[in-house]
Each structure stands twice: as structure tokens, then as C-alpha cells.
Design a protein around this motif. Structure first.
Motif, mmCIF file in Angstrom:
data_model
loop_
_atom_site.group_PDB
_atom_site.id
_atom_site.type_symbol
_atom_site.label_atom_id
_atom_site.label_comp_id
_atom_site.label_asym_id
_atom_site.label_seq_id
_atom_site.Cartn_x
_atom_site.Cartn_y
_atom_site.Cartn_z
ATOM 1 N N TYR A 47 0.863 -1.173 0.000
ATOM 2 C CA TYR A 47 0.000 0.000 0.000
ATOM 3 C C TYR A 47 0.902 1.227 0.000
ATOM 4 C CZ TYR A 47 -3.432 -3.384 1.804
ATOM 5 O OH TYR A 47 -4.256 -4.468 1.982
ATOM 6 N N GLU A 48 0.516 2.244 -0.763
ATOM 7 C CA GLU A 48 1.259 3.507 -0.794
ATOM 8 C C GLU A 48 0.279 4.654 -0.629
ATOM 9 O OE1 GLU A 48 3.319 3.672 -4.543
ATOM 10 O OE2 GLU A 48 4.499 1.883 -4.120
ATOM 11 N N VAL A 49 0.612 5.577 0.262
ATOM 12 C CA VAL A 49 -0.221 6.756 0.482
ATOM 13 C C VAL A 49 0.685 7.978 0.515
ATOM 14 C CG1 VAL A 49 -1.818 7.936 2.039
ATOM 15 C CG2 VAL A 49 -1.958 5.452 1.774
ATOM 16 N N THR A 50 0.299 9.017 -0.238
ATOM 17 C CA THR A 50 1.000 10.295 -0.199
ATOM 18 C C THR A 50 -0.025 11.395 0.057
ATOM 19 O OG1 THR A 50 0.791 10.599 -2.586
ATOM 20 C CG2 THR A 50 2.802 9.542 -1.803
ATOM 21 N N GLY A 51 0.456 12.503 0.518
ATOM 22 C CA GLY A 51 -0.416 13.637 0.790
ATOM 23 C C GLY A 51 0.032 14.339 2.062
ATOM 24 N N SER A 52 -0.754 15.308 2.480
ATOM 25 C CA SER A 52 -0.418 16.039 3.698
ATOM 26 C C SER A 52 -1.588 15.971 4.672
ATOM 27 C CB SER A 52 -0.076 17.495 3.363
ATOM 28 O OG SER A 52 -1.176 18.112 2.727
ATOM 29 N N ALA A 78 3.459 9.477 8.938
ATOM 30 C CA ALA A 78 4.279 10.353 8.099
ATOM 31 C C ALA A 78 4.129 9.891 6.650
ATOM 32 C CB ALA A 78 5.732 10.267 8.528
ATOM 33 N N THR A 79 4.240 10.838 5.720
ATOM 34 C CA THR A 79 4.154 10.476 4.309
ATOM 35 C C THR A 79 5.473 10.782 3.610
ATOM 36 O OG1 THR A 79 3.229 12.629 3.721
ATOM 37 C CG2 THR A 79 1.686 10.833 4.132
ATOM 38 N N PRO A 97 -7.153 5.993 3.497
ATOM 39 C CA PRO A 97 -6.553 7.121 4.210
ATOM 40 C C PRO A 97 -7.591 8.184 4.577
ATOM 41 C CG PRO A 97 -6.153 7.347 1.873
ATOM 42 C CD PRO A 97 -6.904 6.055 2.061
ATOM 43 N N VAL A 98 -7.317 8.889 5.667
ATOM 44 C CA VAL A 98 -8.153 10.021 6.091
ATOM 45 C C VAL A 98 -7.230 11.219 6.229
ATOM 46 C CG1 VAL A 98 -9.640 10.960 7.895
ATOM 47 C CG2 VAL A 98 -9.780 8.526 7.308
ATOM 48 N N CYS A 107 -3.753 7.298 -2.953
ATOM 49 C CA CYS A 107 -3.500 5.962 -2.412
ATOM 50 C C CYS A 107 -3.351 4.988 -3.571
ATOM 51 C CB CYS A 107 -4.604 5.512 -1.462
ATOM 52 S SG CYS A 107 -6.246 5.343 -2.181
ATOM 53 N N LYS A 108 -2.545 3.952 -3.336
ATOM 54 C CA LYS A 108 -2.300 2.935 -4.364
ATOM 55 C C LYS A 108 -2.211 1.565 -3.712
ATOM 56 C CE LYS A 108 0.574 5.910 -7.275
ATOM 57 N NZ LYS A 108 1.896 6.087 -7.877
#
Length: 137
Positions: A47-52, A78-79, A97-98, A107-108
Motif C-alpha cells: 500500500y502507498e499513500v502520499t499527501g499532507s 508520516a508520508t 486514508p483520512v 492511495c495505491k
């Protein structure tokens, strides 16, 4: 003569029905065997999540059943965030993600180096990334 023809036709129909049911039964057995093998098979996803401004990330980590997977959660991660998990059978890979800033959220779900599900922005926030188990693909 008429009775002989009816008897022959009836015997032919019964034989055809028996062969048809046998073939149907064989197909059902093969399908059940295929599902049994798929359920027993394990697979790995990342799983991959990016963002702020991430508040939390919930994900299927392999516990529970396909119909009722247990969800694990990480608070204030942390991202970029990545997590590799081992799932089983038809259990769907899922990461939810939230974020307080969903406009830059992504998200991936990655399987064998290929992205099998991706969502961005509000879509990532609303439904996360839930993919079909790659065991059946």
C-alpha cells in the motif's frame, strides 16, 4: 413398434441426461477446486499513500476472513507511507486514508510491481483504494 421407439428414445434421453449431468458435475467440481486453491493461496501487496495532513490510514493486513477482514490502523502517519502485507485468497487488498487536505491525497495498491488500484483527492478520501484479489485475475 411404437412402444419400441418410445423405449429407445427414452433410453437415449436418459443416457444424454446422465452424460450432461456428469459433465455439469465435473465442471462444478473443477470450479470448486479452483476456488479452494485460490482461497488457500497467499499473495503480497504494498500500500502507498502520499499527501499532507494525514489523520489515519486503515488497511487490510491479512487477519480475519475474506468477508470480514480485520482492519489495522495507523494514526498520524508520516508520508510518503508504505506498508507491505501478506493477504490470503479472495481477501481484497484495501487501504483507506483520512486526510484534512484531501486535494493532494493519493492511495495505491501495488501487486508484483504493478498498480492494481489508485485513487486521488476526494475519491481516495471517500472510498480509499480497494482492489479485487489478484488471485482471480
Amino acid at each position: 413398434m411404437n412402444r419400441t421407439v418410445r423405449t429407445a428414445v427414452s433410453a437415449f434421453a436418459v443416457t444424454g441426461l446422465a452424460f450432461g449431468l456428469g459433465a455439469c458435475s465435473e465442471a462444478a467440481d473443477k470450479a470448486a477446486d479452483s476456488v479452494d486453491k485460490a482461497v488457500a493461496k497467499s499473495y503480497e501487496v504494498t500500500y502507498e499513500v502520499t499527501g499532507s495532513s494525514l489523520e489515519s490510514i486503515d488497511y487490510h493486513a491479512g487477519d480475519g476472513t475474506a468477508m470480514q477482514p480485520q482492519i489495522q490502523s495507523e494514526k498520524k502517519p508520516a508520508t510518503p507511507w508504505t506498508k507491505t502485507v501478506q493477504l490470503h485468497g479472495i481477501m481484497p487488498p484495501a487501504v483507506m486514508p483520512v486526510s484534512l487536505a484531501p486535494e493532494d491525497l493519493t492511495c495505491k495498491v501495488v501487486y508484483q510491481g504493478k498498480v492494481i488500484k489508485e485513487a486521488k483527492g476526494e475519491q481516495a478520501m471517500a472510498g480509499g483504494c480497494v482492489a479485487v484479489s489478484p488471485v482471480f485475475n
